[in-house]
Write a protein that holds these residues in place. Structure first.
Motif, mmCIF file in Angstrom:
data_model
loop_
_atom_site.group_PDB
_atom_site.id
_atom_site.type_symbol
_atom_site.label_atom_id
_atom_site.label_comp_id
_atom_site.label_asym_id
_atom_site.label_seq_id
_atom_site.Cartn_x
_atom_site.Cartn_y
_atom_site.Cartn_z
ATOM 1 N N MET A 1 -13.839 -23.314 -29.736
ATOM 2 C CA MET A 1 -13.419 -22.478 -28.625
ATOM 3 C C MET A 1 -13.215 -23.372 -27.406
ATOM 4 O O MET A 1 -14.060 -24.205 -27.105
ATOM 5 C CB MET A 1 -14.506 -21.428 -28.355
ATOM 6 N N PRO A 2 -12.113 -23.212 -26.706
ATOM 7 C CA PRO A 2 -11.868 -24.029 -25.510
ATOM 8 C C PRO A 2 -12.925 -23.774 -24.432
ATOM 9 O O PRO A 2 -13.472 -22.670 -24.327
ATOM 10 C CB PRO A 2 -10.492 -23.569 -25.022
ATOM 11 N N ARG A 3 -13.191 -24.785 -23.637
ATOM 12 C CA ARG A 3 -14.217 -24.683 -22.582
ATOM 13 C C ARG A 3 -13.912 -23.542 -21.604
ATOM 14 O O ARG A 3 -14.818 -22.813 -21.198
ATOM 15 C CB ARG A 3 -14.327 -26.030 -21.843
ATOM 16 N N TRP A 4 -12.634 -23.366 -21.227
ATOM 17 C CA TRP A 4 -12.306 -22.293 -20.285
ATOM 18 C C TRP A 4 -12.670 -20.938 -20.869
ATOM 19 O O TRP A 4 -13.098 -20.042 -20.155
ATOM 20 C CB TRP A 4 -10.831 -22.336 -19.856
ATOM 21 N N GLN A 5 -12.521 -20.793 -22.201
ATOM 22 C CA GLN A 5 -12.852 -19.520 -22.853
ATOM 23 C C GLN A 5 -14.357 -19.287 -22.831
ATOM 24 O O GLN A 5 -14.814 -18.168 -22.604
ATOM 25 C CB GLN A 5 -12.332 -19.505 -24.289
ATOM 26 N N GLU A 6 -15.140 -20.338 -23.071
ATOM 27 C CA GLU A 6 -16.590 -20.214 -23.009
ATOM 28 C C GLU A 6 -17.019 -19.754 -21.613
ATOM 29 O O GLU A 6 -17.885 -18.883 -21.477
ATOM 30 C CB GLU A 6 -17.259 -21.558 -23.313
ATOM 31 N N ILE A 7 -16.419 -20.355 -20.597
ATOM 32 C CA ILE A 7 -16.757 -19.996 -19.215
ATOM 33 C C ILE A 7 -16.313 -18.565 -18.931
ATOM 34 O O ILE A 7 -17.074 -17.779 -18.344
ATOM 35 C CB ILE A 7 -16.135 -20.999 -18.230
ATOM 36 N N ALA A 8 -15.105 -18.204 -19.347
ATOM 37 C CA ALA A 8 -14.616 -16.840 -19.143
ATOM 38 C C ALA A 8 -15.545 -15.838 -19.818
ATOM 39 O O ALA A 8 -15.894 -14.806 -19.229
ATOM 40 C CB ALA A 8 -13.192 -16.703 -19.669
ATOM 41 N N ASP A 9 -15.979 -16.140 -21.032
ATOM 42 C CA ASP A 9 -16.890 -15.249 -21.740
ATOM 43 C C ASP A 9 -18.208 -15.102 -20.987
ATOM 44 O O ASP A 9 -18.742 -14.000 -20.873
ATOM 45 C CB ASP A 9 -17.144 -15.756 -23.162
ATOM 46 N N ASP A 10 -18.731 -16.196 -20.477
ATOM 47 C CA ASP A 10 -19.973 -16.129 -19.716
ATOM 48 C C ASP A 10 -19.783 -15.305 -18.436
ATOM 49 O O ASP A 10 -20.641 -14.499 -18.074
ATOM 50 C CB ASP A 10 -20.474 -17.534 -19.375
ATOM 51 N N LEU A 11 -18.656 -15.486 -17.781
ATOM 52 C CA LEU A 11 -18.380 -14.718 -16.569
ATOM 53 C C LEU A 11 -18.259 -13.229 -16.889
ATOM 54 O O LEU A 11 -18.717 -12.383 -16.105
ATOM 55 C CB LEU A 11 -17.117 -15.232 -15.880
ATOM 56 N N VAL A 12 -17.675 -12.892 -18.033
ATOM 57 C CA VAL A 12 -17.582 -11.487 -18.448
ATOM 58 C C VAL A 12 -18.981 -10.901 -18.587
ATOM 59 O O VAL A 12 -19.264 -9.801 -18.103
ATOM 60 C CB VAL A 12 -16.789 -11.330 -19.765
ATOM 61 N N ARG A 86 -16.939 -10.693 -27.589
ATOM 62 C CA ARG A 86 -17.021 -12.129 -27.844
ATOM 63 C C ARG A 86 -18.078 -12.767 -26.945
ATOM 64 O O ARG A 86 -18.869 -13.600 -27.375
ATOM 65 C CB ARG A 86 -15.646 -12.741 -27.565
ATOM 66 N N ALA A 87 -18.106 -12.352 -25.688
ATOM 67 C CA ALA A 87 -19.049 -12.920 -24.730
ATOM 68 C C ALA A 87 -20.488 -12.554 -25.089
ATOM 69 O O ALA A 87 -21.384 -13.394 -25.007
ATOM 70 C CB ALA A 87 -18.713 -12.438 -23.322
ATOM 71 N N VAL A 88 -20.711 -11.325 -25.494
ATOM 72 C CA VAL A 88 -22.062 -10.899 -25.853
ATOM 73 C C VAL A 88 -22.550 -11.655 -27.079
ATOM 74 O O VAL A 88 -23.694 -12.128 -27.118
ATOM 75 C CB VAL A 88 -22.114 -9.368 -26.074
ATOM 76 N N VAL A 89 -21.694 -11.813 -28.082
ATOM 77 C CA VAL A 89 -22.075 -12.560 -29.284
ATOM 78 C C VAL A 89 -22.429 -14.006 -28.911
ATOM 79 O O VAL A 89 -23.460 -14.530 -29.341
ATOM 80 C CB VAL A 89 -20.951 -12.520 -30.344
ATOM 81 N N ALA A 90 -21.611 -14.642 -28.097
ATOM 82 C CA ALA A 90 -21.881 -16.027 -27.676
ATOM 83 C C ALA A 90 -23.190 -16.102 -26.896
ATOM 84 O O ALA A 90 -23.987 -17.024 -27.076
ATOM 85 C CB ALA A 90 -20.724 -16.558 -26.840
ATOM 86 N N TYR A 91 -23.433 -15.134 -26.027
ATOM 87 C CA TYR A 91 -24.652 -15.088 -25.222
ATOM 88 C C TYR A 91 -25.875 -14.970 -26.118
ATOM 89 O O TYR A 91 -26.868 -15.691 -25.955
ATOM 90 C CB TYR A 91 -24.548 -13.911 -24.248
ATOM 91 N N GLU A 92 -25.804 -14.072 -27.094
ATOM 92 C CA GLU A 92 -26.934 -13.876 -28.000
ATOM 93 C C GLU A 92 -27.178 -15.110 -28.873
ATOM 94 O O GLU A 92 -28.317 -15.483 -29.122
ATOM 95 C CB GLU A 92 -26.714 -12.643 -28.873
ATOM 96 N N ARG A 93 -26.104 -15.745 -29.329
ATOM 97 C CA ARG A 93 -26.250 -16.957 -30.145
ATOM 98 C C ARG A 93 -26.911 -18.078 -29.355
ATOM 99 O O ARG A 93 -27.603 -18.913 -29.916
ATOM 100 C CB ARG A 93 -24.896 -17.425 -30.653
ATOM 101 N N ALA A 94 -26.672 -18.082 -28.058
ATOM 102 C CA ALA A 94 -27.249 -19.129 -27.203
ATOM 103 C C ALA A 94 -28.695 -18.805 -26.831
ATOM 104 O O ALA A 94 -29.336 -19.542 -26.088
ATOM 105 C CB ALA A 94 -26.407 -19.286 -25.941
ATOM 106 N N GLY A 95 -29.220 -17.700 -27.364
ATOM 107 C CA GLY A 95 -30.621 -17.357 -27.109
ATOM 108 C C GLY A 95 -30.822 -16.479 -25.898
ATOM 109 O O GLY A 95 -31.946 -16.273 -25.460
ATOM 110 N N GLY A 96 -29.743 -15.936 -25.352
ATOM 111 C CA GLY A 96 -29.868 -15.052 -24.195
ATOM 112 C C GLY A 96 -30.414 -13.706 -24.613
ATOM 113 O O GLY A 96 -30.443 -13.346 -25.774
ATOM 114 N N GLY A 97 -30.856 -12.984 -23.662
ATOM 115 C CA GLY A 97 -31.374 -11.654 -23.935
ATOM 116 C C GLY A 97 -31.923 -11.033 -22.686
ATOM 117 O O GLY A 97 -32.021 -11.684 -21.660
ATOM 118 N N PRO A 98 -32.304 -9.776 -22.793
ATOM 119 C CA PRO A 98 -32.817 -9.073 -21.610
ATOM 120 C C PRO A 98 -34.136 -9.632 -21.123
ATOM 121 O O PRO A 98 -34.859 -10.278 -21.783
ATOM 122 C CB PRO A 98 -32.989 -7.640 -22.080
#
Length: 98
Positions: A1-12, A86-98
């Motif tokens: 995944m391109p870096r800009w997409q990772e950042i866009a997903d995180d911003l979402v 896509r952003a939520v899946v990436a966030y969860e894979r990175a260990g994020g959570g409530p």
């Protein structure tokens, strides 16, 4: 995944978590350069992707704000939901959570 997409997903994710309310300003590109360790064009490309989804309003050389109203038409809504998913899946894979 391109870096800009990772950042866009995180911003979402951050927009959906209401770190910046609808109509509120998103941190400047200069601030986000430090947060993400990415180049100016990469951050700009992420903003363009979010603007294309109707999530932010970009005023060049002024500010970027979370859109007050998000699109509700079919194509835009589908694209926005896909980006959020896509952003939520990436966030969860990175260990994020409530």
């Amino acid at each position: 995944m391109p870096r800009w997409q990772e950042i866009a997903d995180d911003l979402v994710v951050r927009i959906c978590r209401e770190e910046w309310p609808k109509g509120g300003r998103v941190p400047s590109i200069d601030r986000l350069l430090k947060v993400y360790g990415a180049g100016r064009s990469t951050i700009s490309q992420a903003f363009v992707a979010l603007a294309d989804l109707g999530l932010v309003v970009v005023r060049r050389a002024q500010y970027t704000r979370v859109a007050r109203e998000w699109p509700t038409d079919g194509d835009q809504l589908e694209a926005r939901l896909a980006a959020i998913s896509r952003a939520v899946v990436a966030y969860e894979r990175a260990g994020g959570g409530p």
